[in-house]
Scaffold this motif. Structure first.
Motif, PDB file in Angstrom:
ATOM      1  N   ASN A 200       7.963 -11.498  49.003  1.00 44.98           N
ATOM      2  CA  ASN A 200       6.710 -12.255  48.951  1.00 44.98           C
ATOM      3  C   ASN A 200       6.996 -13.736  48.742  1.00 44.98           C
ATOM      4  O   ASN A 200       8.144 -14.145  48.531  1.00 44.98           O
ATOM      5  CB  ASN A 200       5.819 -11.731  47.826  1.00 44.98           C
ATOM      6  N   PHE A 201       5.964 -14.546  48.755  1.00 47.60           N
ATOM      7  CA  PHE A 201       6.140 -15.989  48.607  1.00 47.60           C
ATOM      8  C   PHE A 201       4.964 -16.554  47.814  1.00 47.60           C
ATOM      9  O   PHE A 201       3.853 -16.010  47.838  1.00 47.60           O
ATOM     10  CB  PHE A 201       6.240 -16.666  49.982  1.00 47.60           C
ATOM     11  N   ARG A 202       5.203 -17.648  47.112  1.00 47.71           N
ATOM     12  CA  ARG A 202       4.163 -18.253  46.281  1.00 47.71           C
ATOM     13  C   ARG A 202       3.020 -18.722  47.168  1.00 47.71           C
ATOM     14  O   ARG A 202       3.225 -19.543  48.062  1.00 47.71           O
ATOM     15  CB  ARG A 202       4.721 -19.428  45.483  1.00 47.71           C
ATOM     16  N   SER A 203       1.828 -18.210  46.926  1.00 42.56           N
ATOM     17  CA  SER A 203       0.719 -18.532  47.820  1.00 42.56           C
ATOM     18  C   SER A 203      -0.618 -18.102  47.239  1.00 42.56           C
ATOM     19  O   SER A 203      -0.679 -17.304  46.293  1.00 42.56           O
ATOM     20  CB  SER A 203       0.916 -17.841  49.177  1.00 42.56           C
ATOM     21  N   ILE A 204      -1.690 -18.634  47.817  1.00 42.23           N
ATOM     22  CA  ILE A 204      -3.070 -18.229  47.553  1.00 42.23           C
ATOM     23  C   ILE A 204      -3.774 -18.216  48.908  1.00 42.23           C
ATOM     24  O   ILE A 204      -3.576 -19.113  49.724  1.00 42.23           O
ATOM     25  CB  ILE A 204      -3.788 -19.210  46.597  1.00 42.23           C
ATOM     26  N   LEU A 205      -4.594 -17.208  49.142  1.00 38.93           N
ATOM     27  CA  LEU A 205      -5.281 -17.089  50.428  1.00 38.93           C
ATOM     28  C   LEU A 205      -6.790 -17.218  50.217  1.00 38.93           C
ATOM     29  O   LEU A 205      -7.380 -16.484  49.415  1.00 38.93           O
ATOM     30  CB  LEU A 205      -4.955 -15.741  51.065  1.00 38.93           C
ATOM     31  N   TYR A 206      -7.393 -18.171  50.926  1.00 46.57           N
ATOM     32  CA  TYR A 206      -8.844 -18.384  50.886  1.00 46.57           C
ATOM     33  C   TYR A 206      -9.457 -17.818  52.163  1.00 46.57           C
ATOM     34  O   TYR A 206      -9.017 -18.142  53.273  1.00 46.57           O
ATOM     35  CB  TYR A 206      -9.162 -19.878  50.773  1.00 46.57           C
TER      36      TYR A 206
ATOM     37  N   ASP B 118     -15.538 -17.893  59.463  1.00 41.97           N
ATOM     38  CA  ASP B 118     -14.225 -17.549  60.025  1.00 41.97           C
ATOM     39  C   ASP B 118     -13.213 -18.658  59.729  1.00 41.97           C
ATOM     40  O   ASP B 118     -12.436 -19.086  60.600  1.00 41.97           O
ATOM     41  CB  ASP B 118     -14.311 -17.307  61.534  1.00 41.97           C
ATOM     42  N   ASN B 119     -13.243 -19.090  58.474  1.00 38.92           N
ATOM     43  CA  ASN B 119     -12.351 -20.159  58.010  1.00 38.92           C
ATOM     44  C   ASN B 119     -11.364 -19.552  57.011  1.00 38.92           C
ATOM     45  O   ASN B 119     -11.759 -19.107  55.928  1.00 38.92           O
ATOM     46  CB  ASN B 119     -13.168 -21.270  57.347  1.00 38.92           C
ATOM     47  N   TYR B 120     -10.086 -19.534  57.365  1.00 37.89           N
ATOM     48  CA  TYR B 120      -9.080 -18.876  56.541  1.00 37.89           C
ATOM     49  C   TYR B 120      -7.931 -19.849  56.284  1.00 37.89           C
ATOM     50  O   TYR B 120      -7.369 -20.413  57.223  1.00 37.89           O
ATOM     51  CB  TYR B 120      -8.575 -17.618  57.247  1.00 37.89           C
ATOM     52  N   VAL B 121      -7.609 -20.040  55.000  1.00 37.30           N
ATOM     53  CA  VAL B 121      -6.603 -21.035  54.613  1.00 37.30           C
ATOM     54  C   VAL B 121      -5.555 -20.389  53.716  1.00 37.30           C
ATOM     55  O   VAL B 121      -5.899 -19.750  52.709  1.00 37.30           O
ATOM     56  CB  VAL B 121      -7.240 -22.229  53.868  1.00 37.30           C
ATOM     57  N   LEU B 122      -4.296 -20.560  54.068  1.00 34.91           N
ATOM     58  CA  LEU B 122      -3.182 -20.084  53.253  1.00 34.91           C
ATOM     59  C   LEU B 122      -2.524 -21.276  52.581  1.00 34.91           C
ATOM     60  O   LEU B 122      -2.030 -22.188  53.251  1.00 34.91           O
ATOM     61  CB  LEU B 122      -2.158 -19.347  54.123  1.00 34.91           C
ATOM     62  N   PHE B 123      -2.545 -21.285  51.254  1.00 37.05           N
ATOM     63  CA  PHE B 123      -1.905 -22.343  50.468  1.00 37.05           C
ATOM     64  C   PHE B 123      -0.516 -21.855  50.075  1.00 37.05           C
ATOM     65  O   PHE B 123      -0.358 -20.775  49.502  1.00 37.05           O
ATOM     66  CB  PHE B 123      -2.735 -22.641  49.213  1.00 37.05           C
TER      67      PHE B 123
ATOM     68  N   LYS C  46       6.811 -25.166  60.223  1.00 33.81           N
ATOM     69  CA  LYS C  46       6.640 -25.923  61.468  1.00 33.81           C
ATOM     70  C   LYS C  46       6.677 -25.031  62.698  1.00 33.81           C
ATOM     71  O   LYS C  46       6.165 -25.390  63.758  1.00 33.81           O
ATOM     72  CB  LYS C  46       7.733 -26.989  61.574  1.00 33.81           C
ATOM     73  N   ASP C  47       7.305 -23.860  62.568  1.00 30.09           N
ATOM     74  CA  ASP C  47       7.528 -23.022  63.742  1.00 30.09           C
ATOM     75  C   ASP C  47       6.694 -21.743  63.740  1.00 30.09           C
ATOM     76  O   ASP C  47       6.964 -20.823  64.513  1.00 30.09           O
ATOM     77  CB  ASP C  47       9.014 -22.663  63.840  1.00 30.09           C
TER      78      ASP C  47
ATOM     79  N   SER D 212      -6.482 -18.565  63.801  1.00 30.69           N
ATOM     80  CA  SER D 212      -7.548 -18.544  62.781  1.00 30.69           C
ATOM     81  C   SER D 212      -7.053 -18.850  61.371  1.00 30.69           C
ATOM     82  O   SER D 212      -7.870 -18.958  60.455  1.00 30.69           O
ATOM     83  CB  SER D 212      -8.287 -17.194  62.751  1.00 30.69           C
ATOM     84  N   LEU D 213      -5.735 -18.977  61.189  1.00 34.42           N
ATOM     85  CA  LEU D 213      -5.213 -19.234  59.851  1.00 34.42           C
ATOM     86  C   LEU D 213      -4.664 -20.650  59.753  1.00 34.42           C
ATOM     87  O   LEU D 213      -3.797 -21.051  60.528  1.00 34.42           O
ATOM     88  CB  LEU D 213      -4.109 -18.232  59.502  1.00 34.42           C
ATOM     89  N   LYS D 214      -5.170 -21.387  58.774  1.00 40.55           N
ATOM     90  CA  LYS D 214      -4.722 -22.764  58.538  1.00 40.55           C
ATOM     91  C   LYS D 214      -3.771 -22.774  57.351  1.00 40.55           C
ATOM     92  O   LYS D 214      -3.961 -22.048  56.376  1.00 40.55           O
ATOM     93  CB  LYS D 214      -5.936 -23.655  58.257  1.00 40.55           C
ATOM     94  N   PHE D 215      -2.728 -23.605  57.413  1.00 39.53           N
ATOM     95  CA  PHE D 215      -1.782 -23.757  56.311  1.00 39.53           C
ATOM     96  C   PHE D 215      -2.072 -25.044  55.543  1.00 39.53           C
ATOM     97  O   PHE D 215      -2.296 -26.096  56.147  1.00 39.53           O
ATOM     98  CB  PHE D 215      -0.341 -23.805  56.828  1.00 39.53           C
ATOM     99  N   MET D 216      -2.058 -24.941  54.213  1.00 40.96           N
ATOM    100  CA  MET D 216      -2.140 -26.120  53.350  1.00 40.96           C
ATOM    101  C   MET D 216      -1.153 -25.937  52.200  1.00 40.96           C
ATOM    102  O   MET D 216      -0.725 -24.819  51.903  1.00 40.96           O
ATOM    103  CB  MET D 216      -3.568 -26.304  52.799  1.00 40.96           C
TER     104      MET D 216
END
Length: 540
Positions: free
Chosen positions: A199-205, A211-216, A222-223, A228-232
């Motif tokens: 796993n990896f350190r993250s929070i998913l909104y 239909d707005n999905y953001v992975l922190f 970069k690759d 539908s998934l945005k990275f922040m």
């Protein structure tokens, strides 16, 4: 030592007389103990479970459950007091026995919300923020890359899983996911950022209405692109979430106090289906886990071929983990447990001793696993005998642990508590001679080696579902009153049940033939063991 004194001074300066402070021991995102935490640095304890409290005088008390009663004595600094919890006792129960009601307790700002609420019922809590220079997660690899699992393994992509979740949670518009197993499941992403985890350190909104999905996460890849998934970045989470004025649903079992306090409008997820959905594996994942387990079995087989007199516990771990990598593992799925002779009585022994050498007639306990290309953990325990003429007590204890395993494996019972009690019924008679089954029967397994549900224990309310993967791991540990010999035996296999609740094994490594007393087995058990041993030899 100066660093220790500096840290102790920092914490005691936060306290007044008769006040206590809970030392930070868990990572905010992984919610597991890590090397470099204040608890680890100030006590020297490296076990995966434990809590420690420091008072104004600088006295530290560490609380550990039954799995760590022996290990804690070997590891902690001599001036650290040890509180050994009873089987089934919680940290909260232990704290209440040790400290008076309404004692002022300082707790770290990123304590889990559930733990905060529980402690707040008894203690007068104060929040503190550990100083950054003291909190260093040495288990965290900041250079580790994120990768996307092949759909030949995962079968369904992010959008498929999100639409499924959206239909199930049709009354929920927005939610936050903090559980890392669930985030890995939804996104099909993995990383070896954290030691012994994919796993990896993250929070998913998730905003289903837009239909707005953001992975922190720590670093934006970069690759990798997922529709539908945005990275922040994680550091942007606080500002982002404080800008959301609408109601957000959360699982209160997963959120930390600091995250809870920055969300404007919270709705508790009363019926959170995500833990169950993520624990039930599709056929493609089951097949991958079987293949991964076969490679772990082969690593053990090759390891066993290299056993020779004079090798130390340290040497043996190195040999095994080299074999694991040769079989394609990316890393061990947890810190390998390897013990010789009396050290096998320590349930989670991992303080490998360079002076503890393998000799003729030695017992070896190996609890191990690895991660492969799908990022799913394997987990197996075997107890070996180095020699040809084991003591009768070794054979008696081993065979009865095997009987407990067989009883649970062949049973079509799907009540986790009843399965645990089934094993205890077989093993309880040996308490009279000093041997105890001091842990739960098993745990779920997935992208982390302990993924829940299900949890198999005396306190579990779980009903095991078809295609959930979990361990069955009975054991006996202690010192024989009749023969004055100290040792432990554990047998662990990971399994899944089909729709008829018939269990199928992921793990196929044979049992230790020389330790089996066939006179103690009934006809059904004998047939089971004979077939099991033959099946592995056919497979290799």
């Amino acid at each position: 030592m100066s660093n220790l004194k500096e840290q102790i001074k920092f914490y005691t300066n936060l306290l007044k007389d008769d006040e206590i402070l809970l030392l930070k021991s868990k990572d905010s995102y992984f919610k597991s103990h890590y090397i470099g935490s204040p608890l680890n640095v100030l006590t020297n304890f490296s076990g995966t479970e434990g809590e420690a409290i420091i008072d104004k005088t600088g006295k530290i008390t560490i609380f550990v459950d039954t799995r760590y009663h022996i290990l804690v004595e070997k590891q902690v600094f001599k001036d650290v007091s040890i509180y050994k919890m009873e089987l089934g006792e919680t940290f909260f129960d232990a704290f209440k026995k040790k400290y008076k009601k309404n004692t002022i307790m300082h707790v770290p700002s990123d304590i889990s919300l559930n733990e905060y609420w529980k402690l707040d019922k008894y203690f007068d809590l104060r929040k503190y923020t550990p100083e950054n220079k003291f909190v260093k997660n040495l288990d965290l690899d900041k250079k580790a890359k994120l990768f996307l699992v092949d759909l030949n393994i995962e079968k369904n992509d992010f959008n498929y899983k999100i639409q499924k979740l959206k239909k199930i949670n049709k009354n929920i518009q927005r939610m936050l996911v903090f559980n890392l197993d669930e985030i890995s499941y939804l996104t099909n992403l993995r990383s070896y950022q954290m030691k012994y985890s994919s796993n990896f350190r993250s929070i998913l909104y998730l905003d289903f209405s837009l239909d707005n999905y953001v992975l922190f996460l720590d670093k934006i890849p970069k690759d990798i692109q997922i529709d539908s998934l945005k990275f922040m970045k994680l550091k942007e989470f606080s500002g982002f979430i404080q800008s959301v004025n609408s109601e957000i649903s959360i699982n209160i079992d997963e959120i930390s106090l600091e995250h809870f306090l920055i969300i404007k409008k919270i709705k508790e997820l009363k019926h959170n289906n995500l833990p169950l959905i993520s624990s039930i594996k599709p056929k493609s994942v089951i097949e991958h886990m079987i293949f991964a387990s076969k490679r772990t079995d082969l690593a053990i087989y090759n390891f066993k071929e290299q056993l020779k007199e004079g090798l130390s516990e340290f040497d043996l771990v190195e040999i095994f983990e080299n074999e694991l990598i040769k079989q394609g593992a990316k890393m061990p799925s947890f810190k390998t447990i390897l013990a010789i002779d009396e050290n096998t009585a320590s349930i989670h022994y991992s303080s490998y001793d360079k002076n503890k050498l393998l000799k003729q007639e030695s017992l070896i306990l190996l609890d191990c696993g690895g991660y492969y290309e799908g990022g799913y953990a394997t987990d197996i325990t075997r107890t070996f005998y180095f020699g040809s003429n084991p003591k009768p007590i070794y054979k008696t204890i081993y065979t009865n642990v095997l009987k407990a395993f067989i009883a649970c494996y062949i049973s079509e019972e799907n009540n986790a508590k009843k399965l645990d009690l089934m094993a205890r019924e077989v093993l309880k008679p040996f308490e009279d001679d000093g041997f105890y089954f001091n842990h739960g029967l098993g745990h779920g397994i997935g992208t982390s080696v302990h993924q829940n549900p299900p949890r198999l224990s005396m306190s579990s309310n779980d009903i095991i579902k078809p295609y959930q993967t979990h361990s069955i791991e009975p054991g006996l540990y202690g010192k024989s009153k009749s023969e004055n010999v100290e040792f432990g035996v554990r047998i662990e296999n990971c399994v899944y049940s089909d729709i008829d609740y018939k269990k199928h094994t992921l793990t196929k490594f044979p049992f230790e033939e020389v330790l089996i007393d066939y006179n103690l087995l009934n006809n059904q058990e004998k047939t089971f063991v004979i077939n099991w041993q033959q099946d592995f030899m056919k497979a290799i």
